[in-house]
Structures are given as C-alpha cells and as structure tokens.
Design a protein around this motif. Structure first.
Motif, PDB file in Angstrom:
ATOM      1  N   GLY A  39     -61.116  41.722  54.579  1.00 29.97           N
ATOM      2  CA  GLY A  39     -59.815  41.387  55.149  1.00 29.97           C
ATOM      3  C   GLY A  39     -58.726  41.193  54.120  1.00 29.97           C
ATOM      4  N   ILE A  40     -59.079  41.239  52.849  1.00 31.51           N
ATOM      5  CA  ILE A  40     -58.121  41.024  51.771  1.00 31.51           C
ATOM      6  C   ILE A  40     -58.030  42.285  50.918  1.00 31.51           C
ATOM      7  N   THR A  41     -56.820  42.707  50.618  1.00 34.46           N
ATOM      8  CA  THR A  41     -56.591  43.843  49.728  1.00 34.46           C
ATOM      9  C   THR A  41     -55.709  43.402  48.573  1.00 34.46           C
ATOM     10  N   CYS A  42     -56.067  43.817  47.374  1.00 31.78           N
ATOM     11  CA  CYS A  42     -55.285  43.480  46.184  1.00 31.78           C
ATOM     12  C   CYS A  42     -54.801  44.757  45.505  1.00 31.78           C
ATOM     13  N   ASN A  43     -53.553  44.719  45.050  1.00 29.47           N
ATOM     14  CA  ASN A  43     -53.009  45.829  44.273  1.00 29.47           C
ATOM     15  C   ASN A  43     -53.159  45.609  42.781  1.00 29.47           C
ATOM     16  N   THR A  44     -53.245  44.345  42.389  1.00 34.83           N
ATOM     17  CA  THR A  44     -53.446  43.983  40.989  1.00 34.83           C
ATOM     18  C   THR A  44     -54.570  42.954  40.938  1.00 34.83           C
ATOM     19  N   PRO A  45     -55.166  42.693  39.775  1.00 33.42           N
ATOM     20  CA  PRO A  45     -56.295  41.762  39.704  1.00 33.42           C
ATOM     21  C   PRO A  45     -55.992  40.370  40.262  1.00 33.42           C
ATOM     22  N   LYS A  46     -54.742  39.935  40.217  1.00 33.30           N
ATOM     23  CA  LYS A  46     -54.411  38.593  40.728  1.00 33.30           C
ATOM     24  C   LYS A  46     -53.433  38.632  41.883  1.00 33.30           C
ATOM     25  N   GLY A  47     -53.164  39.820  42.423  1.00 32.45           N
ATOM     26  CA  GLY A  47     -52.131  39.924  43.435  1.00 32.45           C
ATOM     27  C   GLY A  47     -52.638  40.423  44.772  1.00 32.45           C
ATOM     28  N   ILE A  48     -52.696  39.556  45.787  1.00 28.91           N
ATOM     29  CA  ILE A  48     -53.076  39.968  47.133  1.00 28.91           C
ATOM     30  C   ILE A  48     -51.901  40.695  47.760  1.00 28.91           C
ATOM     31  N   SER A  49     -52.153  41.902  48.247  1.00 27.93           N
ATOM     32  CA  SER A  49     -51.084  42.699  48.843  1.00 27.93           C
ATOM     33  C   SER A  49     -51.142  42.722  50.363  1.00 27.93           C
ATOM     34  N   ASN A  50     -52.355  42.572  50.941  1.00 22.24           N
ATOM     35  CA  ASN A  50     -52.501  42.640  52.392  1.00 22.24           C
ATOM     36  C   ASN A  50     -53.548  41.644  52.864  1.00 22.24           C
ATOM     37  N   ILE A  51     -53.225  40.932  53.929  1.00 26.40           N
ATOM     38  CA  ILE A  51     -54.189  40.067  54.619  1.00 26.40           C
ATOM     39  C   ILE A  51     -54.294  40.576  56.047  1.00 26.40           C
ATOM     40  N   ASP A  52     -55.479  41.003  56.444  1.00 24.76           N
ATOM     41  CA  ASP A  52     -55.705  41.529  57.786  1.00 24.76           C
ATOM     42  C   ASP A  52     -56.889  40.796  58.408  1.00 24.76           C
ATOM     43  N   ILE A  53     -56.602  39.790  59.242  1.00 22.60           N
ATOM     44  CA  ILE A  53     -57.654  39.005  59.896  1.00 22.60           C
ATOM     45  C   ILE A  53     -57.441  39.041  61.410  1.00 22.60           C
ATOM     46  N   ARG A  54     -56.997  40.181  61.916  1.00 21.22           N
ATOM     47  CA  ARG A  54     -56.823  40.357  63.355  1.00 21.22           C
ATOM     48  C   ARG A  54     -58.180  40.395  64.069  1.00 21.22           C
ATOM     49  N   TYR A  55     -58.155  40.097  65.383  1.00 22.27           N
ATOM     50  CA  TYR A  55     -59.333  40.249  66.247  1.00 22.27           C
ATOM     51  C   TYR A  55     -60.554  39.529  65.675  1.00 22.27           C
ATOM     52  N   SER A  56     -60.385  38.314  65.205  1.00 23.52           N
ATOM     53  CA  SER A  56     -61.471  37.666  64.457  1.00 23.52           C
ATOM     54  C   SER A  56     -61.906  36.323  65.026  1.00 23.52           C
ATOM     55  N   ASN A  57     -61.491  36.005  66.251  1.00 22.79           N
ATOM     56  CA  ASN A  57     -61.910  34.751  66.897  1.00 22.79           C
ATOM     57  C   ASN A  57     -61.508  33.525  66.083  1.00 22.79           C
ATOM     58  N   ILE A  58     -60.339  33.567  65.480  1.00 23.94           N
ATOM     59  CA  ILE A  58     -59.847  32.453  64.659  1.00 23.94           C
ATOM     60  C   ILE A  58     -59.111  31.469  65.557  1.00 23.94           C
ATOM     61  N   SER A  59     -59.408  30.203  65.403  1.00 26.46           N
ATOM     62  CA  SER A  59     -58.739  29.150  66.158  1.00 26.46           C
ATOM     63  C   SER A  59     -58.199  28.103  65.197  1.00 26.46           C
ATOM     64  N   GLY A  60     -57.497  27.112  65.757  1.00 29.84           N
ATOM     65  CA  GLY A  60     -56.905  26.080  64.917  1.00 29.84           C
ATOM     66  C   GLY A  60     -55.464  26.395  64.569  1.00 29.84           C
ATOM     67  N   THR A  61     -54.910  25.638  63.638  1.00 31.16           N
ATOM     68  CA  THR A  61     -53.500  25.771  63.272  1.00 31.16           C
ATOM     69  C   THR A  61     -53.359  26.246  61.830  1.00 31.16           C
ATOM     70  N   LEU A  62     -52.309  26.997  61.584  1.00 25.45           N
ATOM     71  CA  LEU A  62     -52.031  27.469  60.232  1.00 25.45           C
ATOM     72  C   LEU A  62     -51.533  26.324  59.352  1.00 25.45           C
ATOM     73  N   PRO A  63     -51.926  26.292  58.092  1.00 29.02           N
ATOM     74  CA  PRO A  63     -51.369  25.284  57.179  1.00 29.02           C
ATOM     75  C   PRO A  63     -49.852  25.408  57.102  1.00 29.02           C
ATOM     76  N   GLN A  64     -49.165  24.295  57.046  1.00 30.57           N
ATOM     77  CA  GLN A  64     -47.704  24.301  57.040  1.00 30.57           C
ATOM     78  C   GLN A  64     -47.126  24.420  55.634  1.00 30.57           C
ATOM     79  N   HIS A  65     -47.918  24.153  54.631  1.00 25.84           N
ATOM     80  CA  HIS A  65     -47.416  24.178  53.247  1.00 25.84           C
ATOM     81  C   HIS A  65     -48.447  24.841  52.331  1.00 25.84           C
ATOM     82  N   GLY A  66     -48.007  25.185  51.145  1.00 34.81           N
ATOM     83  CA  GLY A  66     -48.905  25.707  50.126  1.00 34.81           C
ATOM     84  C   GLY A  66     -49.027  27.210  50.069  1.00 34.81           C
ATOM     85  N   TRP A  67     -48.180  27.924  50.805  1.00 33.24           N
ATOM     86  CA  TRP A  67     -48.250  29.387  50.810  1.00 33.24           C
ATOM     87  C   TRP A  67     -47.596  29.935  49.541  1.00 33.24           C
TER      88      TRP A  67
END
Length: 288
Positions: free
Chosen positions: A66-94
C-alpha cells in the motif's frame, strides 16, 4: 550440492536484506502510519493482494503493501482503499514532503478530517477519502498542489470553505453528504468538475469564475437563486435540478456557448424559456 548452494545463497540474501532493513532509517511519515495501524484496528485490515503484516515487520515503510516510494526516504503514494479500516484519523503529526496521492476510500473511517496544510502535504495532488463515515466540517485546506479532492458519500456537514489556497484544483467531488450553508464564490481557474449534488446547500448559486469548468452538478439541494452572469465558457453539463430555484430563467446569452446538457426540472421556475443562443445544446430538461 546444488540444493545446499541454493539454500546458502538464499540465507545470504536474507541476511543482507535484514541488515539493510536494520540500518535503514524510517522514512518521513512512517511514525504516523504506524500510529494509524495500531489505533485503527490494523490487525483486521485486509485487501485482496495485500499483506498488511508488512506494517509491523520493522522494515522501512517503503517495503509495506500500500506504500510507494520514489526516493529511499520519500513516500509518494499511500493506497489503503477497500481495506476494512475503522477508527479515526490522527489529527496531528502528518509529515509527508514527497506524497503525491493519499487514497483511503471505501473503508469505515469516522471522525473529523485533519486540517492538512502545506507543511503536511506540500506537493500532494490527490486526496480520496470517499465512501467513509467522516463527519464534521471540511477544513479550509492550504494545499497549493492539490488537483483532485473526493469526499463523496460521507456524512460531512457544516459550511463549504472558501478555499483560497487550492488554486490548482481540477476535480472537486463532495456529493452525497450533509453539507449546508451557502456556496462560496470560488475562483478556481483550473477546475473542470464540481459535483455537489445531494447536500443541503441553500441560498444563491454564485457567479463562479471558473473558465475551464466542464461539469457543474448542484442537483438535489435547496438552492433558490440563479445567477444572472456566469463566466463558464467551457461548461458542457449543468445540473441545476431538484432545488428551489424560483422566478424566471436568466438570459445567459453568450455565457454558456458550449453547454450541451442542462437540467432544470423540479424547481419553482415560471414564465417562458428565453430565446437562448446555445449552439451546442442537445438536451434541456424543464418538465416541472
């Protein structure tokens, strides 16, 4: 002998891989992804073709499903669709300096949308959180690179933001929510699609300054006033149906020169249809 050699080579590769993972530092944003996994029921996440146990492997996030990186330390894409995820997103720290797309649609995520800004996603282009149980108002994002925003089919409420800092938006999908209040007078030079149907918007339909708008859909709201002037020279599809528009239809001559389909049915309009000069008009719905 050959089998022993192959087995030894595999062990050697595994040791090298484990060593690389051990010395490789975490990538930017990995901490909040780990927080999401542990606080949002990660052990119950599942999606065909994905192995979410990689999120607890101790490896850098670039090795996670679900994670794609373009550089060794750089996440370029997050794809976690259709994954039965529940709960709330963190409000800080992004903190994702290289993230281009964040897709978490079709889950059971609830709570408020974080107020992401340029320090969180400085280059992000796409956010898709549709088909969740997100609630509350939509934040007034400061995301100058954003081109597509989709929070359709949620339970969002409150007023629409003015959004003076998403100048490059092209696609805005906020339909099937509980958004209320009046429409802002947006000035989106690049926007092509604005879809706001099935909400609780009321008042006047603003004179948008959206010269590249292709589709405007505000059907099934409570809007009551049509604009006299529109700067919509590229608009092909206008969905104004099932509102509370009243009075007579404006002239709009020379303003909707490319419109092909116009939906005005189920309003409180009266009088006659003006002698519009819309050379590409194919369908006009004014049955009630």
């Amino acid at each position: 002998f050959f089998l022993l050699f192959v087995r030894g080579a595999m062990h050697f590769v595994l040791l090298i891989f484990m060593f690389v993972c051990a010395v490789e530092p975490k990538v930017d944003g990995q901490d909040i992804l780990e927080e999401m996994y542990h606080s949002m029921g990660g052990e119950y996440w599942h999606r065909i073709g994905y192995d979410y146990t990689t999120w607890t492997s101790g490896w850098p996030a670039c090795f996670w499903d679900g994670i794609t990186c373009n550089t060794p330390k750089g996440i370029s894409n997050i794809d976690i669709r259709y994954s039965n995820i529940s709960g709330t997103l963190p409000q800080h720290g992004w903190n994702f300096p290289e993230l281009l797309s964040f897709e978490f649609a079709s889950n059971n995520i609830s709570g408020n949308i974080p107020k992401w800004g340029a320090s969180s996603f400085p280059v992000i282009q796409l956010i898709d959180g549709s088909y969740n149980r997100l609630e509350g108002p939509i934040p007034d994002f400061v995301l100058p690179s954003l081109t597509s925003l989709d929070f359709s089919f949620c339970t969002l409420s409150g007023d629409l933001p003015k959004w003076e800092n998403i100048h490059n938006i092209q696609d805005l999908y906020l339909h099937h929510n509980q958004i209320s209040g009046t429409l802002p007078q947006w000035d989106f030079k690049s926007v092509e699609n604005i879809i706001l149907e099935y909400n609780h918007l009321q008042g006047a339909l603003r004179e948008f300054n959206c010269p590249n708008l292709n589709t405007l859909n505000v059907g099934f709201n409570k809007l009551s006033e049509l604009p006299e002037v529109w700067n919509l020279p590229m608009t092909l599809y206008l969905y104004l149906n099932d509102n509370q528009f009243h009075g007579t239809l404006p002239l709009w001559d020379g303003q909707l020169i490319r419109v092909q389909n116009m939906y005005l049915q189920n309003n409180n309009l009266h009088g006659t249809v003006p002698a519009w000069s819309f050379p590409q008009l194919r369908y006009l719905y004014v049955d009630k």
